[in-house]
Write an enzyme that holds these catalytic residues in place. Structure first.
Site, PDB file in Angstrom:
ATOM      1  N   ARG A  40      56.995  52.354  47.597  1.00  0.00           N
ATOM      2  CA  ARG A  40      58.304  52.345  47.559  1.00  0.00           C
ATOM      3  C   ARG A  40      58.941  53.308  45.925  1.00  0.00           C
ATOM      4  O   ARG A  40      59.848  54.394  46.414  1.00  0.00           O
ATOM      5  CB  ARG A  40      59.063  51.566  47.308  1.00  0.00           C
ATOM      6  CG  ARG A  40      58.235  50.414  48.587  1.00  0.00           C
ATOM      7  CD  ARG A  40      59.611  48.957  47.773  1.00  0.00           C
ATOM      8  NE  ARG A  40      59.473  48.375  48.920  1.00  0.00           N
ATOM      9  CZ  ARG A  40      60.150  47.173  49.783  1.00  0.00           C
ATOM     10  NH1 ARG A  40      59.784  46.198  48.609  1.00  0.00           N
ATOM     11  NH2 ARG A  40      60.201  46.404  50.390  1.00  0.00           N
ATOM     12  N   LYS A  85      44.716  38.128  50.257  1.00  0.00           N
ATOM     13  CA  LYS A  85      45.496  36.508  50.522  1.00  0.00           C
ATOM     14  C   LYS A  85      46.921  36.494  50.250  1.00  0.00           C
ATOM     15  O   LYS A  85      46.863  37.501  49.290  1.00  0.00           O
ATOM     16  CB  LYS A  85      44.050  35.758  49.465  1.00  0.00           C
ATOM     17  CG  LYS A  85      44.590  35.513  48.292  1.00  0.00           C
ATOM     18  CD  LYS A  85      43.882  34.023  47.663  1.00  0.00           C
ATOM     19  CE  LYS A  85      44.679  33.127  47.234  1.00  0.00           C
ATOM     20  NZ  LYS A  85      44.775  33.380  45.690  1.00  0.00           N
ATOM     21  N   LYS A  99      32.472  37.545  44.138  1.00  0.00           N
ATOM     22  CA  LYS A  99      31.166  37.532  42.727  1.00  0.00           C
ATOM     23  C   LYS A  99      29.996  36.545  43.155  1.00  0.00           C
ATOM     24  O   LYS A  99      29.470  36.573  43.848  1.00  0.00           O
ATOM     25  CB  LYS A  99      32.240  35.934  42.418  1.00  0.00           C
ATOM     26  CG  LYS A  99      33.909  35.891  41.755  1.00  0.00           C
ATOM     27  CD  LYS A  99      34.148  34.285  41.235  1.00  0.00           C
ATOM     28  CE  LYS A  99      35.494  34.469  41.083  1.00  0.00           C
ATOM     29  NZ  LYS A  99      36.497  35.242  39.762  1.00  0.00           N
ATOM     30  N   GLU A 146      40.872  26.363  34.868  1.00  0.00           N
ATOM     31  CA  GLU A 146      41.977  27.431  34.637  1.00  0.00           C
ATOM     32  C   GLU A 146      42.427  26.546  33.310  1.00  0.00           C
ATOM     33  O   GLU A 146      43.131  25.947  33.621  1.00  0.00           O
ATOM     34  CB  GLU A 146      42.619  28.440  35.529  1.00  0.00           C
ATOM     35  CG  GLU A 146      42.199  28.525  36.421  1.00  0.00           C
ATOM     36  CD  GLU A 146      43.029  29.417  37.009  1.00  0.00           C
ATOM     37  OE1 GLU A 146      42.620  30.526  37.029  1.00  0.00           O
ATOM     38  OE2 GLU A 146      43.400  28.971  38.097  1.00  0.00           O
ATOM     39  N   HIS A 157      39.219  29.804  47.807  1.00  0.00           N
ATOM     40  CA  HIS A 157      37.831  29.876  47.337  1.00  0.00           C
ATOM     41  C   HIS A 157      37.149  29.013  47.737  1.00  0.00           C
ATOM     42  O   HIS A 157      36.425  28.509  46.935  1.00  0.00           O
ATOM     43  CB  HIS A 157      38.445  29.878  45.557  1.00  0.00           C
ATOM     44  CG  HIS A 157      39.420  31.348  45.663  1.00  0.00           C
ATOM     45  ND1 HIS A 157      39.348  32.089  46.449  1.00  0.00           N
ATOM     46  CD2 HIS A 157      40.873  31.542  44.732  1.00  0.00           C
ATOM     47  CE1 HIS A 157      40.584  33.317  46.151  1.00  0.00           C
ATOM     48  NE2 HIS A 157      41.248  32.266  45.284  1.00  0.00           N
TER      49      HIS A 157
END
Ligand code: BG6
Length: 640
Positions: A57, A163, A197, A231, A255
């Site tokens: 954009r 996703k 990974k 995390e 995941h």
């Protein structure tokens, strides 16, 4: 025996092709796609016949777009330095045009530009269309691509979708239908970046190539499996997205179920993409579906309250994060117990857990083997022989595979101690750190869909989590927030396993331990001994950890929170804070507990059982001396 062609042992450049990025002026391009392309260019894994055409954009010319990326690449590059020659090689192949998604003319211009660029670099007949856009625009953009003739391009063409792929089973099905209206399944490449990974891909390599584990891979030998992705970060700037999403949609549906599929699937008979993806889908299909009524017993949700970040600074509660509804009942933590209903794993639970604002960043898969109760324990071998072995796949940030085992302690006694055998990627491979998108982009250029999710996988993954989403939507949590930022997560997650007679294996790495002041300077040998010996304990405010007069002998380290030591009359003897320890006196001086220690805030502790503590004290005199020095200081402070 079937003969399979050998895969080349060294990487080859990808096939010539044009990468078209829709939404090119957004975040994904600068943060992940460009660094990944640069890494591929540095490793000579992009062909001469390669170009990027971006549409976004922002009103920019190609020159301006290139200049912007040039300014950003140093920040997002995963290597220590940007190789100027390789960057110019890549930059000269990047083109841009501005366009709105509802403007059919823009897509017609895009089509002409792609044709020209492809002809210029010799990449006609292989087109990747990357939708780096919100799923809200998928339907519109696909219609526009179709109208501009992209679905009828000559040669190979593929559409890459990021996703989130739907927000529940119904919307994922609708999304699939809208994609399938324009593209056949073979041309749809759904990304799950965990499959990029190395350590996740290694799960399949490990199982295929290390035959000694194959006979053990079943519920007779394995007690249970834990898959954790924790995390330390909160939702940061993504509150708006996250509050509509939650951890089940954000991490578990994709995941964690991907990793579970690799660990638990039947091994494919070849590396053909169909065979690998069939095996993964078959595994998900055999995961027992929960009824809504099972959710309360088998699943735990959490939301973080105010607490601390990993660096010790203050962390706000989830409900106070920018763009989050202050009354939000979105979960930032979840733990699920699943079962695989097939002959191999009948009766064996798989526990999944993920959350934000936790004590440790780490993704690990722990395979807990059953103990052999007939051998070591039977002959009365001292030292915890009743424990089963652990096989730990360290996905990140530490990358490796480890076997936790028992070994004979050096010396004249025939006793055991926990020990580990560790394969560390960094000791063996000299691979530069990547974004994970390198392999995904080069596979897509080569038309290899192995690492992308097929319709059936995505929909089955939604079927598995849908009862959880439904049950939680129907009864908003009444105990949020139920864990403080920077802790191990809600207490209920420990209780979930405790009800099954199990506990989470908190896989500690040295860097995690080094955050506790006492260990910061500890020698590697001490840390290696402590890491497998510690057990984490979460305590709630008001909970008594040790009671005066008791004859137990654990030793505790305070990771987070505050506790108070009180005497028999209830008078406060002192406060114990993060980085301090307690409980050592009972062991060092062989006496009952001198004081009661009670949590005054929610606490995360590391516990050493008495035997382990005595062993460490015995084996490491310098550590023992330090404990004694601190303990003696406390005794004199208490007037003893
Ligand atoms: C993303 C999620 O898919 O994965 C994020 O949307 C999460 O919320 C991230 O932080 C974790 O990825 P990684 O590679 O850091 O484990």
């Amino acid at each position: 025996m079937t003969h399979h062609p050998r895969a080349p042992s060294t990487a080859q450049p990808a096939a010539a092709g044009v990468l078209v990025i829709l939404g090119a002026s957004g975040d994904l391009t600068k943060r992940l796609l460009m660094p990944a392309l640069l890494n591929l260019a540095c490793d000579r894994l992009l062909p001469e016949g390669f170009a990027v055409v971006g549409m976004g954009r922002d009103e920019l010319s190609t020159e301006e777009f290139r200049a912007r990326l040039r300014g950003e690449i140093a920040t997002f590059c995963t290597r220590p330095n940007v190789d100027p020659e390789r960057w110019s090689w890549l930059e000269s192949r990047i083109h841009y045009l501005a366009g709105e998604f509802d403007d059919g003319e823009a897509f017609a211009r895009l089509r002409r530009r792609v044709d020209e660029v492809a002809a210029e670099v010799g990449a006609t007949g292989n087109t990747l269309l990357y939708l780096a856009i919100s799923p809200d625009f998928f339907a519109l953009v696909n219609r526009q691509l179709d109208a501009a003739g992209f679905t009828r391009l000559p040669g190979a063409k593929r559409i890459i979708v990021e996703k989130p792929f739907g927000r529940d089973l119904a919307s994922a099905r609708a999304l699939n239908q809208s994609l399938l209206a324009h593209w056949p399944e073979e041309e749809i490449y759904r990304i799950d970046h965990y499959l990029g990974k190395e350590t996740v891909q290694n799960l399949l390599a490990f199982r295929l190539a290390n035959g000694m584990f194959a006979p053990l891979w079943n519920a007779r030998c394995i007690d249970h499996i834990q898959i954790s992705a924790t995390e330390t970060v909160g939702v940061e700037t993504r509150g708006g997205y996250y509050d509509r999403t939650g951890v089940v949609r954000d991490m578990i549906q994709n995941h964690l179920l991907q990793m579970m599929a690799y660990v638990c699937m039947e091994l494919p008979t070849s590396l053909d993409p169909v065979a690998v993806r069939d095996a993964k889908s078959a595994l998900l299909a055999s995961v027992r579906r929960m009824e809504k009524g099972d959710v309360a017993e088998a699943c735990v949700r959490g939301q973080y309250g105010a607490g601390k970040k990993a660096d010790g600074s203050a962390a706000v509660a989830y409900s106070a994060e920018p763009a989050v509804d202050p009354q939000s009942s979105t979960e930032t933590f979840a733990a699920l117990r699943l079962h695989v209903d097939n002959d191999r794993f009948e009766g064996m639970p798989v526990y999944l857990r993920s959350g934000k604002s936790l004590w440790k960043r780490g993704t690990e898969i722990v395979v807990q083997f059953r103990p052999d109760t007939t051998a070591a324990a039977g002959v009365g071998l001292a030292g915890g022989a009743a424990e089963g072995n652990l096989l730990v796949f360290h996905i990140q940030p530490f990358q490796g595979v480890e076997i936790r085992m028992q070994a004979k302690r050096p010396g004249p006694m025939f006793t055991l101690q926990r020990a580990g055998m560790r394969f560390d990627y960094a000791d063996t491979f000299d691979a530069a750190r990547g974004t994970g998108y390198e392999v995904l982009l080069s596979s897509a250029l080569n038309g290899d869909p192995t690492l992308f999710s097929r319709t059936d996988f995505v929909e089955t993954a939604w079927e598995i989590v849908q009862p959880v989403l439904d049950a939680w939507a129907a009864t908003p949590a009444d105990d949020f927030p139920n864990y403080a930022a920077g802790t191990w997560g809600p207490r209920a997650a420990s209780d979930l396993l405790a009800r099954d007679g199990r506990h989470w294996h908190e896989i500690l790495n040295r860097d995690v331990l080094a955050r506790t002041a006492f260990f910061a300077e500890a020698p590697a040998l001490v840390l290696n001994n402590l890491l497998p010996a510690f057990r984490p304990l979460a305590a709630e405010a008001g909970e008594t950890i040790v009671a005066a007069g008791a004859h137990d002998d654990e030793m505790y380290f305070v990771c987070r929170g505050e506790l108070e030591a009180i005497d028999g009359e209830g008078a406060r003897l002192g406060v114990l804070r993060e980085g301090e320890f307690f409980g050592e006196m009972a062991v060092l001086f062989d006496q009952p507990r001198a004081a009661t220690v009670r949590a005054t805030t929610p606490c995360d502790l590391l516990v050493l059982d008495g035997d382990e503590f005595r062993r460490i004290v015995n084996d490491f005199p310098a550590v023992a001396a330090e404990f004694r020095r601190i303990a003696a200081g406390r005794r004199s402070a208490n007037g003893e």
